[in-house]
Motif scaffolding. Structure first.
Motif, mmCIF file in Angstrom:
data_model
loop_
_atom_site.group_PDB
_atom_site.id
_atom_site.type_symbol
_atom_site.label_atom_id
_atom_site.label_comp_id
_atom_site.label_asym_id
_atom_site.label_seq_id
_atom_site.Cartn_x
_atom_site.Cartn_y
_atom_site.Cartn_z
ATOM 1 N N LEU A 209 0.613 -3.213 60.045
ATOM 2 C CA LEU A 209 1.152 -2.923 61.365
ATOM 3 C C LEU A 209 1.798 -4.161 61.965
ATOM 4 O O LEU A 209 2.909 -4.097 62.511
ATOM 5 N N TYR A 210 1.117 -5.293 61.858
ATOM 6 C CA TYR A 210 1.685 -6.540 62.376
ATOM 7 C C TYR A 210 2.944 -6.930 61.602
ATOM 8 O O TYR A 210 3.896 -7.462 62.174
ATOM 9 N N GLN A 211 2.927 -6.662 60.300
ATOM 10 C CA GLN A 211 4.100 -6.977 59.484
ATOM 11 C C GLN A 211 5.301 -6.144 59.926
ATOM 12 O O GLN A 211 6.426 -6.656 60.032
ATOM 13 N N ILE A 212 5.067 -4.873 60.201
ATOM 14 C CA ILE A 212 6.149 -4.000 60.660
ATOM 15 C C ILE A 212 6.674 -4.463 62.014
ATOM 16 O O ILE A 212 7.894 -4.545 62.230
ATOM 17 N N MET A 213 5.766 -4.786 62.921
ATOM 18 C CA MET A 213 6.177 -5.259 64.244
ATOM 19 C C MET A 213 6.950 -6.575 64.137
ATOM 20 O O MET A 213 8.009 -6.746 64.766
ATOM 21 N N ALA A 214 6.421 -7.500 63.320
ATOM 22 C CA ALA A 214 7.090 -8.789 63.139
ATOM 23 C C ALA A 214 8.451 -8.595 62.483
ATOM 24 O O ALA A 214 9.428 -9.279 62.830
ATOM 25 N N GLY A 215 8.525 -7.662 61.530
ATOM 26 C CA GLY A 215 9.797 -7.386 60.867
ATOM 27 C C GLY A 215 10.837 -6.837 61.827
ATOM 28 O O GLY A 215 12.002 -7.247 61.778
ATOM 29 N N CYS A 216 10.430 -5.929 62.687
ATOM 30 C CA CYS A 216 11.368 -5.383 63.681
ATOM 31 C C CYS A 216 11.895 -6.482 64.593
ATOM 32 O O CYS A 216 13.091 -6.509 64.933
ATOM 33 N N ILE A 217 11.011 -7.399 64.974
ATOM 34 C CA ILE A 217 11.437 -8.522 65.823
ATOM 35 C C ILE A 217 12.352 -9.463 65.040
ATOM 36 O O ILE A 217 13.372 -9.921 65.551
ATOM 37 N N ALA A 218 11.989 -9.732 63.780
ATOM 38 C CA ALA A 218 12.766 -10.661 62.952
ATOM 39 C C ALA A 218 14.186 -10.164 62.729
ATOM 40 O O ALA A 218 15.119 -10.967 62.602
ATOM 41 N N PHE A 219 14.363 -8.851 62.696
ATOM 42 C CA PHE A 219 15.680 -8.274 62.426
ATOM 43 C C PHE A 219 16.334 -7.684 63.682
ATOM 44 O O PHE A 219 17.270 -6.889 63.568
#
Length: 273
Positions: A209-219
């Protein structure tokens, strides 16, 4: 992608896993999005150049409106296809992180990425620059290779028990900055921000979940790129079809075929966008 679950999951859990998308399935989604993107850039982008879109005075509303009345369908198709294409790279980044964790030989994995980076460069330059070889912009395999190098460097630093917290932090910082700097100097596709995005997904690899959230922010800098994490959220951890070399070969082959299409259409001499 090189990954597999260790051990045999219980039957209810196995059934739950099968409901999601395998690695090969979400990579196929990325392949299709990438193909759409490169058709837009390589073919429609050239037609936009031919019809003068990139030479318009975009501050002249009347001029732009007149151009859009005549070529609006072309421009809209180009824009929509490019937005679809933005979904591909985050998926490749995510699968690179997965592959790094599960591959049996990381050096061999890195060597394969570097090999296909070299193989893809001429088709990449032909499609986007109508040149056999130029060094102003390098294909995405170089970015993925540097992202893999960053993960290898991070893991090496983390495993050094003799280093204190300060030295470890400094080492991690240097590894990440060095790989980002290499991407910027080499002018790879997505450059430093692409490498950083891979690192971010790697650092959050243990919490999906954190990876998905961080990925959305990163992109966030690409409007539609966060949509890639819908596929990531549905990922079931399975490898899927055994089509590893298809995915490697598809990149240079499809670039070359799109360029040959441009030659057939008589537009290869114009700039892709």
């Amino acid at each position: 992608m090189e990954q597999a679950f260790q051990g045999r999951p219980s039957e209810p859990y196995a059934q739950q896993l099968r409901r999601g998308l395998s690695g090969s399935t979400i990579k196929m989604i990325a392949v299709i999005c990438m193909l759409i993107d490169h058709l837009a850039a390589g073919v429609l982008g050239r037609y936009l150049t031919i019809y003068g879109y990139f030479s318009l005075d975009h501050n002249d509303a009347v001029q732009v409106e007149m151009w859009m009345q005549e070529h609006g369908i072309l421009f809209t198709s180009y824009a929509v296809m490019r937005m679809i294409g933005r979904i591909a790279f985050p998926i490749y980044c995510f699968l690179l992180v997965e592959g790094f964790q599960h591959t049996g030989n990381r050096m061999k994995y890195a060597g394969r990425l570097l090999l296909f980076a070299a193989v893809s460069e001429i088709p990449f330059d032909l499609l986007f620059n109508n040149s056999w070889l130029e060094f102003g912009y390098q294909n995405v395999f170089f970015t993925l290779f540097l992202g893999l190098a960053a993960m290898m460097g991070i893991q090496w630093v983390e495993e050094r028990q003799e280093l204190g917290r300060i030295l470890k932090t400094a080492g991690l910082f240097l590894v990440i900055v060095a790989c980002m700097a290499a991407a910027k100097l080499l002018k790879t596709d997505y450059a430093a921000v692409g490498v950083l995005s891979i690192v971010i997904l790697y650092l959050f690899r243990f919490k999906k979940l954190y990876q998905i959230m961080a990925g959305c922010i990163a992109f966030f800098w690409e409007l539609t790129a966060p949509l890639a994490f819908v596929a990531v959220a549905l990922y079931n951890g399975r490898k899927g079809w055994n089509m590893k070399y298809f995915f490697y070969l598809f990149y240079p082959v499809h670039l070359l075929l799109i360029y040959l299409l441009c030659v057939i259409l008589g537009i290869s001499g114009y700039k892709a966008m």
